[in-house]
Design an enzyme around this catalytic site. Sequence first.
Site, PDB file in Angstrom:
ATOM      1  N   ILE A  13       0.833  -1.198   0.000  1.00 42.36           N
ATOM      2  CA  ILE A  13       0.000   0.000   0.000  1.00 42.36           C
ATOM      3  C   ILE A  13       0.866   1.245   0.000  1.00 42.36           C
ATOM      4  CG2 ILE A  13      -0.227   0.185   2.507  1.00 42.36           C
ATOM      5  CD1 ILE A  13      -3.006   0.817  -0.115  1.00 42.36           C
ATOM      6  N   ARG A  16       1.830   1.934  -3.585  1.00 40.63           N
ATOM      7  CA  ARG A  16       0.718   2.563  -4.308  1.00 40.63           C
ATOM      8  C   ARG A  16       0.582   4.029  -3.926  1.00 40.63           C
ATOM      9  NH1 ARG A  16      -4.877  -0.239  -3.820  1.00 40.63           N
ATOM     10  NH2 ARG A  16      -5.346   1.651  -5.018  1.00 40.63           N
ATOM     11  N   SER A  34      11.188   2.950   8.041  1.00 39.21           N
ATOM     12  CA  SER A  34      10.893   1.530   8.165  1.00 39.21           C
ATOM     13  C   SER A  34      11.553   0.990   9.415  1.00 39.21           C
ATOM     14  CB  SER A  34      11.373   0.779   6.920  1.00 39.21           C
ATOM     15  OG  SER A  34      10.920  -0.571   6.935  1.00 39.21           O
ATOM     16  N   ARG A  35      11.453  -0.317   9.600  1.00 42.12           N
ATOM     17  CA  ARG A  35      12.020  -0.928  10.809  1.00 42.12           C
ATOM     18  C   ARG A  35      13.518  -1.094  10.721  1.00 42.12           C
ATOM     19  NH1 ARG A  35       8.996  -6.414  11.140  1.00 42.12           N
ATOM     20  NH2 ARG A  35       9.135  -6.143   8.885  1.00 42.12           N
ATOM     21  N   TYR A  56      11.482   4.292  12.913  1.00 45.03           N
ATOM     22  CA  TYR A  56      10.299   5.151  12.811  1.00 45.03           C
ATOM     23  C   TYR A  56      10.459   6.441  13.609  1.00 45.03           C
ATOM     24  CZ  TYR A  56       7.942   1.225  10.581  1.00 45.03           C
ATOM     25  OH  TYR A  56       7.588   0.219   9.703  1.00 45.03           O
ATOM     26  N   HIS A  77      -0.942   1.183  14.250  1.00 46.79           N
ATOM     27  CA  HIS A  77      -1.467   2.476  13.806  1.00 46.79           C
ATOM     28  C   HIS A  77      -1.542   3.508  14.921  1.00 46.79           C
ATOM     29  CE1 HIS A  77      -3.575   1.035   9.854  1.00 46.79           C
ATOM     30  NE2 HIS A  77      -2.267   0.888   9.830  1.00 46.79           N
ATOM     31  N   LYS A  95      -6.376   2.770   6.772  1.00 43.24           N
ATOM     32  CA  LYS A  95      -7.503   2.107   7.435  1.00 43.24           C
ATOM     33  C   LYS A  95      -7.085   0.702   7.862  1.00 43.24           C
ATOM     34  CE  LYS A  95      -8.189  -0.908   4.151  1.00 43.24           C
ATOM     35  NZ  LYS A  95      -7.985  -2.363   4.434  1.00 43.24           N
TER      36      LYS A  95
END
Length: 320
Positions: A13, A16, A34-35, A56, A77, A95
């Site tokens: 995602i 995209r 990222s991690r 992060y 999230h 979401k």
Amino acid sequence: MTTRWGIAGTGGIAARFVQALQQTPDAELVAVGSRTDRRADAFADEWDIPHRHGDYDDLARDDDVDVVYVATPQSRHADDACRYLDAGKHVLCEKPMAMTEAEVLRMTASAHLAERFLMEAIWSRFLPAYVRLWELLLHGRIGEALFVEADFGFAMPVDPAHRLFDPARGGGALLDLGVYPLQLASLVLGPPDRVVASGHMGETDVDETVVAALHHPGGKLAVVKASIRLNLACTARIVGTEGSIELPAFMHCPESLTVRDTFGQAEVIEAPIEGEGLRYQVDEVHRCLAEGVGESRVMTLHESAQIAATMDTIRDQIDR
């Protein structure tokens, strides 16, 4: 005015979303987090992103970032969104907004305290078909809407390593797919006042198939279904006193609507998606930032909390 974006997460995602930003003239992608350094570097190299952060927290400290798109697993999230809000960033959170209503309320409180923008990335709401759908409902094209039926599901083999089958990462049909039928019922009928749900818990202890009947004030009803083990129709239908509106597959990103009157006469309304569909929600973020508002009037924080509360109730009823 250019808005500078950072992305937290490097999954599908996120890729995209990069394309969505590339199709938005006033957006600039400046950073990815990222991690690990390896993941951040690989993603940044692929998409030519200047700042790459293997942690992060490092992304939160990047002063060149105005808005962070949180694309980490849904179990992260709430913590990730609050991390960036507390650091003074605006946030668009993929979401579902969070795992529970309590987490959504915590995120909302952080946004208000930091005086920063926060929105759940329900991209459907900003697509041409959904904009047209709302206009039809607002102008009474089908009279008073009384019933919604919607489902979203596809068949996947059980894979404990996949995020959809991993409870630690917020797997299951409801959170990942069921949010789309639920947001449609919420858009049309508002929050339910009673929920009756059933489902099947799979071998990895996530909900694989879920069905819920929602009772809304005034005797309005909705039936929503979601599955990660069954190929459902992935369509939706809204029935009113003077007709109905059908959303074809896939109901979360349709490119047309079919309106039927009480005699069955049909009109197909085309509403094509131009480019990457995620870009429409980027436009909404930019509009809100330009207006200096803390949330979208299309996808409010209050509604995100209500949808999360409905999912809490459904999960409580099926996880028995």
